[in-house]
Structure formats: C-alpha cells, structure tokens
Design a protein around this motif. Structure first.
Motif, PDB file in Angstrom:
ATOM      1  N   GLN A 104       0.838  -1.197   0.000  1.00 16.65           N
ATOM      2  CA  GLN A 104       0.000   0.000   0.000  1.00 16.65           C
ATOM      3  C   GLN A 104       0.876   1.251   0.000  1.00 16.65           C
ATOM      4  OE1 GLN A 104      -3.323   0.047   2.815  1.00 16.65           O
ATOM      5  NE2 GLN A 104      -2.942  -2.122   3.236  1.00 16.65           N
ATOM      6  N   ARG A 105       0.350   2.306  -0.590  1.00 14.79           N
ATOM      7  CA  ARG A 105       1.105   3.552  -0.686  1.00 14.79           C
ATOM      8  C   ARG A 105       0.755   4.469   0.496  1.00 14.79           C
ATOM      9  NH1 ARG A 105       3.551   3.028  -5.468  1.00 14.79           N
ATOM     10  NH2 ARG A 105       4.607   5.036  -5.310  1.00 14.79           N
ATOM     11  N   VAL A 106       1.770   5.203   0.930  1.00 18.49           N
ATOM     12  CA  VAL A 106       1.630   6.105   2.068  1.00 18.49           C
ATOM     13  C   VAL A 106       1.904   7.522   1.590  1.00 18.49           C
ATOM     14  CG1 VAL A 106       2.424   6.635   4.397  1.00 18.49           C
ATOM     15  CG2 VAL A 106       2.460   4.265   3.592  1.00 18.49           C
ATOM     16  N   ASN A 107       0.988   8.428   1.912  1.00 17.16           N
ATOM     17  CA  ASN A 107       1.135   9.824   1.502  1.00 17.16           C
ATOM     18  C   ASN A 107       0.643  10.709   2.642  1.00 17.16           C
ATOM     19  OD1 ASN A 107       1.632  12.077  -0.068  1.00 17.16           O
ATOM     20  ND2 ASN A 107      -0.290  11.955  -1.194  1.00 17.16           N
ATOM     21  N   SER A 108       1.512  10.907   3.627  1.00 17.29           N
ATOM     22  CA  SER A 108       1.102  11.626   4.826  1.00 17.29           C
ATOM     23  C   SER A 108       2.319  12.211   5.530  1.00 17.29           C
ATOM     24  CB  SER A 108       0.347  10.674   5.769  1.00 17.29           C
ATOM     25  OG  SER A 108      -0.196  11.374   6.860  1.00 17.29           O
ATOM     26  N   MET A 109       2.071  12.993   6.579  1.00 20.59           N
ATOM     27  CA  MET A 109       3.143  13.590   7.359  1.00 20.59           C
ATOM     28  C   MET A 109       3.093  13.022   8.779  1.00 20.59           C
ATOM     29  SD  MET A 109       3.900  17.606   8.235  1.00 20.59           S
ATOM     30  CE  MET A 109       2.499  17.736   9.358  1.00 20.59           C
TER      31      MET A 109
END
Length: 374
Positions: A104-109
């Motif tokens: 799964q892809r992660v796009n967060s801070m």
C-alpha cells in the motif's frame, strides 16, 4: 537430526492439507518478513478444485515440546508441478500476511521519534488486530513526509536511519514464534536478548552427542554441522567504503560552514556529506533525517555493517522451541584441541530456516541457523 512434532495442521483456504504435505520450509530473518514453501503430493485433485486465482490464506499451527505455534501466510504462487495419472506434485510458495499490506502507498506527514513514526505508518496500513512489538525505543526524532511511496519503502528508509539510545541501528522483522506480530529491535537489544530455557538459564548450541554405541542422539539444541561461512570477507572493500572509519567532511547548509571531522582510523578516500537544513520545516521541527551527515551517525551505520563481519551456519540442529531471530545464543563447538577455538561464544541469530519433514504420517522438526557477530 530432528524430533517429531506433537501435532500439526496446515490449511489452505480453510481446508486442511497436512496429510498431503511432504515437507515445509519456513525462513525468518532480521532483515524482513517471513516466507516459505510447502511441498504437496496431491492425489485428490486439490489444486483444480480448491486453489483459485486469488491470494489464498495459508495457516500453519503445530505443537512442539509443550510450545504452541500458530502463524498465518498468504499464498504466493505454485511452482515445479509434476503431473501424472495418479497425482500432482507441486510447491506452494507463501509470504507473510504483511507482504501485500506493505505494498500500500503512504502519503502523509508524521512527527515523533522514529519508533513512534514507524508505528504510525504501520497502523495506517494494517488491520486493527495487527501487532507491532517495539523492544527498543529510538533516539532519532523529527518529522517525516511520506511522498506517496509504498509502506515498504517508507518503513525501510525510517528503519535504516534510526538508532537507539545506545547508538546502535534498528531492525524491523517477523518471527515464526511471534505469530504474525512484527518486531522492532535495536542491535544492542539483540545482544542483550539471550535465549534461555524454561528455568531462565542461557542455552548453548553444541555438537551432536554420541552414545556408547556411536549412534547420534537427538538432543534439543545439538547440531551435526558448524561452518564458518565468512570471516573478514571483502575487508579491503570495506576499508575503502569507510566501514572501519572514514574522513567525513560535513557542510552545514544553513550556516554555509564546513566542518572537517577525522576519525581515529580512516581511509584514504574522503567523503563529503550534506546535512539537511535545520530550517526545512517550520515550528522549529527538524527532519527525522537531519542528523544523517553527522560523523556519529556515519559511525552507527558502519557499526551496523561491522556486526555481521563474522558469519556462521549451523545446520541439522534439533529444533529449539520458541527460538527466534534477533536473539543471541551461545555456541560451543567442543572441547578438543582442534575444535575449541575463538569461534566459540555468543552470536546474534541472523536467520533461521525451519524444516518440517513428513515421514509415515509423523512430522519431524529441525532448524538451520545463520549466526553473526563482529
């Protein structure tokens, strides 16, 4: 050399195939997730009737010397199928249940210490019941922005740049004995995690015992083969790479100053590293990688490499229940003039190959160990 299991159940898609299985090999390593292979002799057409094109769940549960194991996997394909009129012989490959999740892809801070960020990423991608065991907290902290990358990439970068308060590197891995839980451990934590018996006494792996009639005796923790695989291999290349000390020139971009740092021992090849700006983020928060160019951090990374400078393989060991990678164990090669050597002592368990072989309806269990130390 091996002892028999007390019981075993191997399920594919909820159906027990343990009577069709001729052997199972499972592999665990401090560098990643569990994987394995199951050899099947299929005389009931199980492949055509029950194995579909989707990722089937595979579960293996067994008991061995009063220890219970229960671990789940995902099917990862079938190979080496031989077909005749009576049956099909093939190998079912399995991967950790975390393998598809890590895609799964992660796009967060994220913000916090490295172990806190790793746990946050793990929680974002995993099911609620998934477990992450943190043995040692990290001394690295800051902010991390995951720029739409896979969770595997994000976790890999975070782990490779993290260290504990003892200034030793971190590892994220999975053990068979942990029953699908992931574990985050530092190198110093591994050295301090001695494998002990039920009475709390450290366990030693020794050479195979022989009885009065010169027959091999199956004693838990004994093995018939010890092989020193590597000792100071590629030493010259490691010197060139700076693993044993290097001249590091650090340029601080914020102050436009250059600091020359020379370790006690260094190679003839200097390296220049650029630290991330301290003003990369607002609110006085630094990047989690802000110390990457420091001399101390370079030493930590090199130390992580040096700890695997000596490699030993132990094969055909009567399986020790509850043994897992990331533990340390004592090796005793013998007491003779030729066998007793400086290679005795405590090693980190780098990987374990679990071998299950079916013969006459009974499953025997042995282990091959990969050991390492500086």
């Amino acid at each position: 050399m091996a002892l028999n299991l007390d019981s075993i159940r191997i399920e594919v898609g909820g159906k027990d195939i343990s009577k069709m299985v001729t052997g199972v090999t499972l592999y665990e390593s401090i560098f990643g997730l569990l994987r394995g292979a199951i050899a099947v002799k299929d005389g009931v057409n199980f492949f055509d009737n029950f194995i579909g094109s989707t990722l089937e769940e595979v579960n293996m549960a067994f008991s061995y010397i009063e220890s219970e194991y229960d671990c789940g996997f995902m099917m990862d394909g079938i190979s080496n199928m031989k077909i005749d009129k009576q049956q099909k012989n093939y190998i079912i490959h399995v991967q950790s249940v975390h393998t598809p999740v890590f895609a799964q892809r992660v796009n967060s801070m994220y913000s916090g210490t490295s172990d806190e960020i790793i746990e946050q990423v793990f929680r974002d991608i995993s099911a609620e019941q998934a477990e992450l065991i943190i043995d040692n907290t990290c001394d690295t902290s800051g902010r991390y922005i995951a720029p739409n990358v896979t969770a595997r990439e994000a976790l890999g970068v975070l782990v490779n740049n993290a260290y504990d308060n003892e200034k030793t590197g971190m590892f994220l891995y999975e053990r068979l004995v942990d029953q699908t839980a992931l574990r985050l451990t530092s190198l110093s934590g591994m050295f301090n995690n001695n494998f002990v018996d039920s009475g709390g006494d450290p366990v030693s792996v020794k050479s195979t015992s022989v009885d009065m009639e010169t027959n091999f005796v199956d004693i838990v923790g004994t093995a018939n083969s010890f092989e020193l695989k590597e000792y100071n291999m590629d030493f010259i290349q490691k010197l060139e790479d700076g693993v044993y000390g290097e001249e590091v020139n650090v340029i601080n971009l914020d102050e436009t100053t250059r600091v020359n740092n020379v370790t006690k021992e260094y190679t003839s090849i200097p390296k220049t590293k650029f630290k991330l700006s301290n003003k990369l983020y607002d609110e006085n928060v630094k990047s989690i990688f802000s110390t990457r160019g420091d001399v101390a951090v370079s030493s930590i990374v090199n130390h992580k490499i040096r700890e695997f400078n000596t490699s030993m393989e132990v094969t055909g060991m009567v399986a020790l229940p509850n043994l897992g990678v990331g533990m340390s164990i004592d090796i005793q090669l013998g007491g003779g003039n030729t066998s007793s050597s400086k290679q005795d002592g405590v090693y980190i368990i780098k990987h374990i190959q679990h071998n299950f072989t079916q013969d006459g309806g009974e499953y025997s269990y042995s282990q091959n160990l990969g050991l390492a130390r500086n």
